[in-house]
Design a protein around this motif. Structure first.
Motif, PDB file in Angstrom:
ATOM      1  N   GLU A 145       1.831  -1.448   0.868  1.00  0.00           N
ATOM      2  CA  GLU A 145       3.166  -1.343   0.278  1.00  0.00           C
ATOM      3  C   GLU A 145       4.109  -2.376   0.890  1.00  0.00           C
ATOM      4  OE1 GLU A 145       6.463  -0.099  -1.934  1.00  0.00           O
ATOM      5  OE2 GLU A 145       4.327   0.350  -2.220  1.00  0.00           O
TER       6      GLU A 145
ATOM      7  N   GLU B 219       1.565   6.439   2.054  1.00  0.00           N
ATOM      8  CA  GLU B 219       2.625   5.491   1.733  1.00  0.00           C
ATOM      9  C   GLU B 219       3.610   6.113   0.739  1.00  0.00           C
ATOM     10  OE1 GLU B 219      -0.376   5.120  -1.518  1.00  0.00           O
ATOM     11  OE2 GLU B 219      -0.343   5.595   0.626  1.00  0.00           O
TER      12      GLU B 219
ATOM     13  N   LEU C  83       5.134   4.937  -2.434  1.00  0.00           N
ATOM     14  CA  LEU C  83       4.959   3.832  -3.368  1.00  0.00           C
ATOM     15  C   LEU C  83       6.224   3.557  -4.177  1.00  0.00           C
ATOM     16  CD1 LEU C  83       1.388   4.585  -4.752  1.00  0.00           C
ATOM     17  CD2 LEU C  83       2.053   2.595  -3.417  1.00  0.00           C
TER      18      LEU C  83
ATOM     19  N   GLY D 185       4.856  -1.205  -6.026  1.00  0.00           N
ATOM     20  CA  GLY D 185       3.668  -0.814  -5.271  1.00  0.00           C
ATOM     21  C   GLY D 185       2.651  -0.100  -6.135  1.00  0.00           C
ATOM     22  N   GLU D 186       3.122   0.766  -7.026  1.00  0.00           N
ATOM     23  CA  GLU D 186       2.216   1.466  -7.940  1.00  0.00           C
ATOM     24  C   GLU D 186       1.476   0.464  -8.832  1.00  0.00           C
ATOM     25  OE1 GLU D 186       4.317   4.360 -10.167  1.00  0.00           O
ATOM     26  OE2 GLU D 186       4.913   5.548  -8.433  1.00  0.00           O
TER      27      GLU D 186
ATOM     28  N   LEU E  15      -1.059  -1.563  -6.658  1.00  0.00           N
ATOM     29  CA  LEU E  15      -2.228  -0.769  -6.261  1.00  0.00           C
ATOM     30  C   LEU E  15      -3.170  -0.579  -7.431  1.00  0.00           C
ATOM     31  CD1 LEU E  15      -3.683   0.867  -4.084  1.00  0.00           C
ATOM     32  CD2 LEU E  15      -2.346   2.867  -4.806  1.00  0.00           C
TER      33      LEU E  15
ATOM     34  N   ARG F 234       2.166  11.279  -5.388  1.00  0.00           N
ATOM     35  CA  ARG F 234       2.761  10.110  -4.723  1.00  0.00           C
ATOM     36  C   ARG F 234       3.239   9.074  -5.738  1.00  0.00           C
ATOM     37  NH1 ARG F 234       1.621  14.024  -1.223  1.00  0.00           N
ATOM     38  NH2 ARG F 234       1.861  13.331   0.927  1.00  0.00           N
TER      39      ARG F 234
END
Length: 259
Positions: free
Chosen positions: A147, A183, A185, A189-190, A193, A221
């Motif tokens: 992240e 983390e 997110l 970030g999502e 990933l 998350r």
């Protein structure tokens, strides 16, 4: 017919009897002359040549192992470099199964879930060490660090380094993705990933991952997009053999907390 040549005898098969300067043994060596000059002389006996070749191989092997040790020290955090598998509070059969995993023998990666302190990360770094020393390119990152790297892509000073790191994570032969769910997110970030997991799945590059959480807890998350979260977790699980690790008491052994 034999011709005397100094201290050596040359026969009509162009072989001459000579003495090895290393061990002193006599042996027959080929004798070839071009324009009156000897070419490709064989000075040492087969035994000494073989011993010298073995010495060179051994020296190169020692240098190779030393270099592999140095590169592994750069990859592996000090905490996990000297893990004793026998002290892990896990069933030995499960430990053996995980350590026997090889990317060219089993499709997909590995997912280890279980309580904190049970030894998930230690076990994966033990496996990663074995893979490293047989020639696989291994890279690792914790989900929290990932992240941070994603955030760095939007920083003028760090964005170049962040993009290089993400490409390295995408292309590593084996990736350790540790502590999923720890983390927080961001939306970026999502997306990153999901893209990392999807890209590695498309190119059949395995991920070895750990998490304390089950699927529903991991999904929670993904606060920005539940649909993206479902797609990400589904792809990760479908690309992995998932194992739930449970603590096992081992008679006669003190169970230390394992990372």
């Amino acid at each position: 017919m034999q011709i005397q040549k100094g201290d050596n005898e040359v026969n009509n098969d162009n072989l001459f009897l000579t003495r090895c300067p290393d061990c002193g043994a006599q042996f027959q060596a080929p004798h070839l002359e071009v324009c009156g000059r000897e070419v490709f002389p064989k000075r040492f006996c087969e035994r000494c040549v073989s011993l010298d070749q073995e010495r060179v191989r051994s020296e190169r092997n020692r240098e190779h192992i030393a270099e592999m040790e140095r590169s592994w020290a750069a990859k592996c955090p000090p905490l996990y470099r000297h893990t004793n598998r026998g002290r892990l509070p896990l069933d030995e059969a499960v430990v053996e199964k995980i350590l026997r995993w090889r990317p060219d023998e089993r499709p997909g990666g590995l997912g280890l879930s279980g309580a904190a302190g049970i030894g998930k990360r230690r076990l994966l770094f033990l496996l990663a060490r074995d893979l490293h020393f047989v020639g696989f390119h291994v890279s690792s990152i914790r989900a929290v660090q990932f992240e941070t790297v994603v955030d760095d892509r939007f920083d003028d000073e760090r964005k170049g380094q962040a993009k290089v790191l993400i490409r390295r994570l995408e292309h590593a032969g084996v990736l350790l993705l540790l502590d999923l769910g720890m983390e927080r997110l961001s939306a970026a970030g999502e997306v990153a990933l999901h893209d990392l997991i999807q890209t590695r799945a498309e190119y059949e590059r395995p991920i070895l991952w750990t998490s304390q959480f089950n699927g529903d807890e991991l999904l929670a998350r993904f606060r920005n997009s539940q649909e993206r979260g479902k797609a990400t977790i589904s792809r990760l699980v479908r690309s992995s053999e998932c194992l739930l690790l449970e603590r096992v008491a081992k008679p006669g052994k003190r169970i230390a907390t394992a990372a």
